[in-house]
Design a protein around this motif. Structure first.
Motif, PDB file in Angstrom:
ATOM      1  N   ALA A 169       0.839  -1.212   0.000  1.00 45.77           N
ATOM      2  CA  ALA A 169       0.000   0.000   0.000  1.00 45.77           C
ATOM      3  C   ALA A 169       0.870   1.257   0.000  1.00 45.77           C
ATOM      4  O   ALA A 169       0.604   2.215  -0.754  1.00 45.77           O
ATOM      5  CB  ALA A 169      -0.916  -0.013   1.217  1.00 45.77           C
ATOM      6  N   ILE A 170       1.940   1.250   0.810  1.00 48.32           N
ATOM      7  CA  ILE A 170       2.840   2.413   0.864  1.00 48.32           C
ATOM      8  C   ILE A 170       3.587   2.573  -0.462  1.00 48.32           C
ATOM      9  O   ILE A 170       3.734   3.696  -0.984  1.00 48.32           O
ATOM     10  CB  ILE A 170       3.830   2.262   2.040  1.00 48.32           C
ATOM     11  CG1 ILE A 170       3.079   2.384   3.377  1.00 48.32           C
ATOM     12  CG2 ILE A 170       4.944   3.294   1.958  1.00 48.32           C
ATOM     13  CD1 ILE A 170       3.916   2.097   4.599  1.00 48.32           C
ATOM     14  N   ASN A 171       4.049   1.450  -1.036  1.00 46.08           N
ATOM     15  CA  ASN A 171       4.761   1.514  -2.329  1.00 46.08           C
ATOM     16  C   ASN A 171       3.883   2.093  -3.425  1.00 46.08           C
ATOM     17  O   ASN A 171       4.338   2.891  -4.265  1.00 46.08           O
ATOM     18  CB  ASN A 171       5.235   0.118  -2.735  1.00 46.08           C
ATOM     19  CG  ASN A 171       6.357  -0.395  -1.843  1.00 46.08           C
ATOM     20  OD1 ASN A 171       7.052   0.397  -1.199  1.00 46.08           O
ATOM     21  ND2 ASN A 171       6.533  -1.704  -1.783  1.00 46.08           N
ATOM     22  N   ILE A 172       2.616   1.708  -3.441  1.00 44.09           N
ATOM     23  CA  ILE A 172       1.693   2.214  -4.476  1.00 44.09           C
ATOM     24  C   ILE A 172       1.461   3.709  -4.282  1.00 44.09           C
ATOM     25  O   ILE A 172       1.381   4.470  -5.259  1.00 44.09           O
ATOM     26  CB  ILE A 172       0.367   1.425  -4.444  1.00 44.09           C
ATOM     27  CG1 ILE A 172       0.618  -0.032  -4.866  1.00 44.09           C
ATOM     28  CG2 ILE A 172      -0.663   2.053  -5.379  1.00 44.09           C
ATOM     29  CD1 ILE A 172      -0.513  -0.970  -4.554  1.00 44.09           C
ATOM     30  N   MET A 173       1.378   4.153  -3.014  1.00 49.09           N
ATOM     31  CA  MET A 173       1.199   5.589  -2.773  1.00 49.09           C
ATOM     32  C   MET A 173       2.439   6.360  -3.229  1.00 49.09           C
ATOM     33  O   MET A 173       2.330   7.463  -3.783  1.00 49.09           O
ATOM     34  CB  MET A 173       0.932   5.859  -1.291  1.00 49.09           C
ATOM     35  CG  MET A 173       0.554   7.320  -1.018  1.00 49.09           C
ATOM     36  SD  MET A 173       0.157   7.693   0.690  1.00 49.09           S
ATOM     37  CE  MET A 173       1.774   7.707   1.427  1.00 49.09           C
ATOM     38  N   GLU A 174       3.614   5.772  -3.036  1.00 47.45           N
ATOM     39  CA  GLU A 174       4.840   6.426  -3.509  1.00 47.45           C
ATOM     40  C   GLU A 174       4.869   6.489  -5.042  1.00 47.45           C
ATOM     41  O   GLU A 174       5.316   7.486  -5.629  1.00 47.45           O
ATOM     42  CB  GLU A 174       6.057   5.683  -2.966  1.00 47.45           C
ATOM     43  CG  GLU A 174       6.239   5.872  -1.456  1.00 47.45           C
ATOM     44  CD  GLU A 174       7.334   4.992  -0.871  1.00 47.45           C
ATOM     45  OE1 GLU A 174       7.870   4.131  -1.617  1.00 47.45           O
ATOM     46  OE2 GLU A 174       7.654   5.156   0.320  1.00 47.45           O
TER      47      GLU A 174
END
Length: 678
Positions: free
Chosen positions: A65-70
């Motif tokens: 989820a964090i990688n996709i937001m980045e």
């Protein structure tokens, strides 16, 4: 559609498909489409990114989820509040509360202010991470920022307050929700949390009252609410009430789940009905509700508590046949059962079973084993297990040391008990009131009353408030050491000031101190106090009250006590009754003595030679030799054989009164007894 010659990739179709996969928790497929759409030169928008982040959030894949937001930031698409909420929720669901707080701070720094949903997600993250105090502090910050809470918010706070033991505050918050029902109405989760708080403190009646209130206020209970009430009854062994709730679940159209069955099973186990517990277990299987480890462990405990160790051990093998591996709780339960069943050989078998299955013992398991060994008086084996515990790097707790200190003291190993306390201090394990009480007991048994008093003072300074058992131990020590009634009385008053309710044992010990100190009037005052507080009189209380009455010659109260004795003679030891008979005889109250004796003969099957000896001796003192001969006849009729001396002792009194016929009878009996002895 993609196989058509004139196919043209479209963002809205990819977005719809990603959302569809996300809704059905098919995260890999959603992520595959996300990368595929970019190969077809379709640029994902904020909604598509949010859908994909939400899918990973629901799956607990917070790093993705964090990688996709980045990726979203690199694509120059600013994250929305929904984006941040989804990512924070992903971290919180996985228990990563630190990352959730970090993202919340970053969200504010990037100009996207948190809303109530964000705050609720952060509170959930703190709750899931067992950071209950931090959640309450965060709630205070919310109130300071004038953020209006909703029912979901307050439910989390109530849960956290219960977890840290602030049940009073939780109930206050619950009542405030009921007062402003239009803004934050309590729901089934709220009521269930409050029921759980009462259950923790064993307040079953209050738990039931909250359940009834929930129904009365139109909130329909769910299976969790029913299970909370069922669990409360089970914890107290109230099997009838538990069964009634279990039947109510089915009556109201709900299907009992594994928790329902296990709670009912536990209720029968706690009420010493292992056969009924087994019936529930079999019924669970029959109704396609597969038992889990908790169910098996509850049934093992039911058998173990009832002393049915063979059946308890058999369940270990039954678990494995059902594909459920026993755990350390299973082993702990069996070890505790060995102590109850007095089977020391089984302890070794169970420990070997744990080793062969690769089950590492925890502190609770070691405590159960050590306690069982000490209950058999096998100090060496207990010490060996304690040494193994230290070598296995399993940290002993206060319970471990309390078992060792009290167990060693009971076996007369007082020096060893003090050494265990030194180990405890060296290990930096905080003392509890139980440990202090055991240490005080050890000092008293060694005759070290000053050290016991010093430990008692240290106990109070450390914040471990003594209980009634600790006070009783010290008062009994003062009695044995002849320290006077005043110290015992001061301790009793101190206990009352501290709000510790006295019981029959400490009251009878204080009565003994008063009688020894020549204060019999205070015994009668304490008797009235016990009546006022509805504290039942025990055997020692009766004895001390009658003893005090003889000192002050209050024969009316003594007679009343004898009347009270009438209804409970069968439960009072013969030794205590013999003491009472002797007191009455010495004080010249022969009629009262005989009255009590008659009651003993008619209600007690254990009236033996010692009781007859007390009565006969006191009858001779007042010269009632005819009654003496009558009692001798009772002895023979009841199968208790008088001794030679009993016949010889009465002869001088008979000759003095010219009872020639009686003397001849006594002489015959004496000759007969001598012949038998020869």
């Amino acid at each position: 559609m993609k196989n058509q010659d004139k196919y043209c990739a479209r963002n809205d179709i990819y977005g719809m498909m990603i959302r569809l996969y996300a809704r059905h928790n098919q995260v890999d497929q959603a992520r595959g489409l996300f990368f595929e759409m970019q190969e077809w030169r379709c640029k994902p928008d904020a909604d598509i990114y949010n859908s994909l982040i939400h899918a990973h959030s629901r799956a607990g894949q917070w790093r993705w989820a964090i990688n996709i937001m980045e990726d979203m930031l690199r694509a120059a698409i600013p994250p929305t509040r929904t984006t941040y909420n989804n990512v924070i929720n992903a971290c919180g669901a996985a228990g990563n509360w630190k990352k959730a707080l970090e993202l919340c701070k970053k969200m504010t720094e990037n100009g996207v202010g948190p809303d109530l949903v964000t705050h609720n997600i952060v509170l959930s993250a703190l709750k899931n991470g067992a950071q209950y105090s931090k959640a309450i502090s965060y709630f205070e910050i919310m109130k300071g920022a004038n953020v209006t809470s909703d029912t979901f918010t307050l439910n989390i706070i109530i849960h956290c307050l219960v977890k840290i033991g602030q049940c009073g505050e939780a109930i206050k918050l619950f009542n405030s929700m009921r007062e402003r029902r239009t803004k934050c109405p309590p729901d089934v989760v709220t009521y269930t949390s409050i029921m759980h708080s009462y259950c923790i403190y064993g307040q079953v009646e209050n738990c039931k009252a909250i359940f009834d209130l929930m129904v009365a206020e139109g909130v329909k209970p769910n299976i969790v609410a029913y299970n909370s009430l069922l669990g409360a009854y089970a914890s107290r062994g109230m099997h009838r009430e538990a069964l009634a709730i279990f039947n109510l679940i089915k009556k109201n159209g709900l299907r009992p789940d594994i928790v329902s069955y296990t709670s009912l099973l536990n209720a029968y186990g706690r009420s010493a009905q292992p056969e009924k517990a087994r019936e529930v277990f079999n019924k669970m299987k029959k109704n396609s509700c597969k038992p889990n480890k908790v169910s098996y462990n509850a049934l093992i405990d039911a058998y173990g508590s009832a002393g049915m160790l063979k059946e308890a051990v058999g369940l270990l093998h039954e678990m494995e046949k059902d594909g459920i591996q026993p755990d350390v709780v299973s082993i702990s339960t069996l070890l505790a059962a060995c102590g109850r069943c007095r089977q020391i050989t089984r302890i070794e078998t169970i420990l070997e079973a744990a080793r062969s299955r690769g089950i590492d013992l925890n502190t609770v398991a070691y405590n159960s084993g050590i306690k069982s060994y000490l209950s058999f008086g096998d100090y060496e084996k207990a010490l060996e297990l304690y040494t193994s515990m230290r070598e296995s790097n399993v940290k002993p707790d206060a319970v471990t040391y309390n078992i060792l200190i009290s167990g060693s003291s009971k076996l007369g190993k007082y020096t060893e008990s003090l050494r265990f306390f030194e180990d405890m201090v060296d290990s930096k394990v905080s003392s509890t009131k139980e440990v202090y009480s055991s240490l005080i007991y050890s000092y008293i048994k060694q005759g070290k009353l000053s050290e016991a008093e010093s430990t008692f003072s240290s106990m109070k300074k450390s914040g471990c408030f003594p209980d009634v058992l600790t006070y009783t131990t010290l008062i009994q020590a003062y009695n044995a050491g002849g320290r006077g009634w005043k110290r015992a009385w001061d301790l009793f008053k101190e206990m009352e000031v501290n709000g510790i309710p006295p019981d029959a044992i400490i009251c009878s010990s204080l009565m003994e101190a008063f009688n020894k100190g020549g204060e019999p009037e205070r015994v009668l005052q304490l008797m009235e106090f016990m009546k006022k507080k509805s504290i039942p009189l025990n055997q020692k209380s009766y004895f001390e009250i009658i003893a005090s009455c003889t000192m002050i010659r209050d024969w009316k109260t003594a007679s009343e006590m004898i009347e009270y004795l009438d209804s409970s003679l069968s439960s009072i030891s013969v030794g205590t009754l013999n003491h009472v008979l002797n007191f009455l005889g010495k004080c010249g109250k022969t009629e009262n003595m005989m009255k009590l004796f008659y009651k003993m003969v008619t209600s007690c099957s254990t009236v033996g030679l010692s009781t007859y000896a007390v009565v006969l001796r006191n009858l001779l003192v007042v010269g009632k030799w005819r009654k003496y001969i009558e009692v001798l006849q009772w002895m023979e009729d009841s199968g208790v054989h008088p001794t030679l001396y009993m016949f010889q002792n009465v002869l001088p009194y008979i000759w003095r009164e010219n009872g020639i016929d009686f003397a001849a009878t006594m002489q015959e009996k004496i000759s007969s007894l001598r012949d038998k002895q020869t």
